[in-house]
Scaffold this motif. Structure first.
Motif, PDB file in Angstrom:
ATOM      1  N   UNK A  61      88.424  55.753 142.976  1.00  0.00           N
ATOM      2  CA  UNK A  61      89.136  56.928 143.461  1.00  0.00           C
ATOM      3  C   UNK A  61      88.170  57.808 144.246  1.00  0.00           C
ATOM      4  N   UNK A  62      88.526  58.137 145.472  1.00  0.00           N
ATOM      5  CA  UNK A  62      87.744  59.055 146.304  1.00  0.00           C
ATOM      6  C   UNK A  62      88.549  60.337 146.423  1.00  0.00           C
ATOM      7  N   UNK A  63      88.086  61.392 145.750  1.00  0.00           N
ATOM      8  CA  UNK A  63      88.816  62.652 145.647  1.00  0.00           C
ATOM      9  C   UNK A  63      88.234  63.675 146.608  1.00  0.00           C
ATOM     10  N   UNK A  64      89.081  64.231 147.458  1.00  0.00           N
ATOM     11  CA  UNK A  64      88.667  65.263 148.405  1.00  0.00           C
ATOM     12  C   UNK A  64      89.110  66.619 147.894  1.00  0.00           C
ATOM     13  N   UNK A  65      88.153  67.503 147.619  1.00  0.00           N
ATOM     14  CA  UNK A  65      88.495  68.868 147.259  1.00  0.00           C
ATOM     15  C   UNK A  65      89.172  69.558 148.428  1.00  0.00           C
ATOM     16  N   UNK A  66      90.059  70.500 148.132  1.00  0.00           N
ATOM     17  CA  UNK A  66      90.866  71.179 149.152  1.00  0.00           C
ATOM     18  C   UNK A  66      90.020  71.815 150.253  1.00  0.00           C
ATOM     19  N   UNK A  67      88.864  72.359 149.904  1.00  0.00           N
ATOM     20  CA  UNK A  67      88.057  73.107 150.866  1.00  0.00           C
ATOM     21  C   UNK A  67      86.959  72.275 151.516  1.00  0.00           C
ATOM     22  N   UNK A  68      86.973  70.950 151.337  1.00  0.00           N
ATOM     23  CA  UNK A  68      85.978  70.110 152.014  1.00  0.00           C
ATOM     24  C   UNK A  68      86.398  69.927 153.469  1.00  0.00           C
ATOM     25  N   UNK A  69      85.389  69.830 154.350  1.00  0.00           N
ATOM     26  CA  UNK A  69      85.694  69.676 155.771  1.00  0.00           C
ATOM     27  C   UNK A  69      85.635  68.201 156.183  1.00  0.00           C
ATOM     28  N   UNK A  70      85.964  67.940 157.430  1.00  0.00           N
ATOM     29  CA  UNK A  70      86.029  66.575 157.940  1.00  0.00           C
ATOM     30  C   UNK A  70      84.691  65.849 157.799  1.00  0.00           C
ATOM     31  N   UNK A  71      83.589  66.527 158.090  1.00  0.00           N
ATOM     32  CA  UNK A  71      82.267  65.902 157.980  1.00  0.00           C
ATOM     33  C   UNK A  71      81.965  65.501 156.534  1.00  0.00           C
ATOM     34  N   UNK A  72      82.256  66.365 155.589  1.00  0.00           N
ATOM     35  CA  UNK A  72      82.029  66.053 154.181  1.00  0.00           C
ATOM     36  C   UNK A  72      82.871  64.849 153.750  1.00  0.00           C
ATOM     37  N   UNK A  73      84.082  64.785 154.252  1.00  0.00           N
ATOM     38  CA  UNK A  73      84.967  63.673 153.891  1.00  0.00           C
ATOM     39  C   UNK A  73      84.495  62.354 154.495  1.00  0.00           C
TER      40      UNK A  73
END
Length: 188
Positions: free
Chosen positions: A130-142
């Motif tokens: 599972x790769x979980x993206x926090x709501x406030x992460x930006x495109x680069x972090x993702x």
């Protein structure tokens, strides 16, 4: 003339005694072994967790993974896949780093309380990664997080999950949804 480097990485839970043993005994033995194999003395570098230089992180190309304790690292299982050895980890890992080649994972408590809206996480399970993206992460972090997930996926399917859109399987693997904290200091 070829030069070699020998790194001694020390985690946060490394005691002063362990640090000295590694630094003066084991590191010295490794340096002698490298010198014997290569004919030149390696330059020895001590690296502390959280203070890793860029050139050290780049050696792992985004695949460095830091386990919480040695006991947690014992949860690693080996499985054979044709000719490749695949390591299947267990638990929740926060993804950090400023670019894909310098990214790394740090194991955190496998709990909803560990999730942070400003961070991306990997949650390992026997069925999927599972790769979980926090709501406030930006495109680069993702994108960095996607690279790290690819480094650790083995044969597992990567399931991308956005915060507040988690499937039941995610919460079953992680634990209770209640307790997931959204930080009070959110990005504007």
């Amino acid at each position: 003339l070829d030069r070699h480097m020998s790194y001694l990485w020390q985690g946060w839970v490394c005691s002063r005694v362990e640090s000295l043993v590694w630094q003066y005994d084991i590191s010295a033995l490794m340096a002698k072994q490298i010198e014997k194999q290569t004919g030149s003395k390696p330059f020895q570098v001590s690296v502390q967790q959280g203070k890793e230089p860029s050139h050290f992180l780049e050696l792992f190309s985004g695949a460095m993974i830091v386990h919480k304790t040695f006991a947690k690292a014992k949860n690693i299982h080996e499985s054979k896949d044709d000719e490749h050895l695949m390591l299947v980890y267990d638990g929740l890992y926060a993804i950090a780093g400023t670019c894909a080649s310098r990214a790394y994972c740090i194991q955190v408590e496998t709990s909803a309380l560990s999730l942070n809206s400003n961070t991306c996480f990997l949650l390992f399970s026997s069925q999927a990664l599972f790769l979980w993206f926090g709501h406030w992460t930006d495109l680069q972090e993702r994108e960095i997080a996607r690279h790290v997930a690819e480094c650790h996926r083995g044969d597992a399917e990567i399931l991308v999950i956005h915060e507040r859109q988690e499937p039941r399987e995610f919460w079953e693997r992680l634990g209770k949804e209640s307790g997931h904290m959204c930080p009070s200091f959110v990005k504007e």
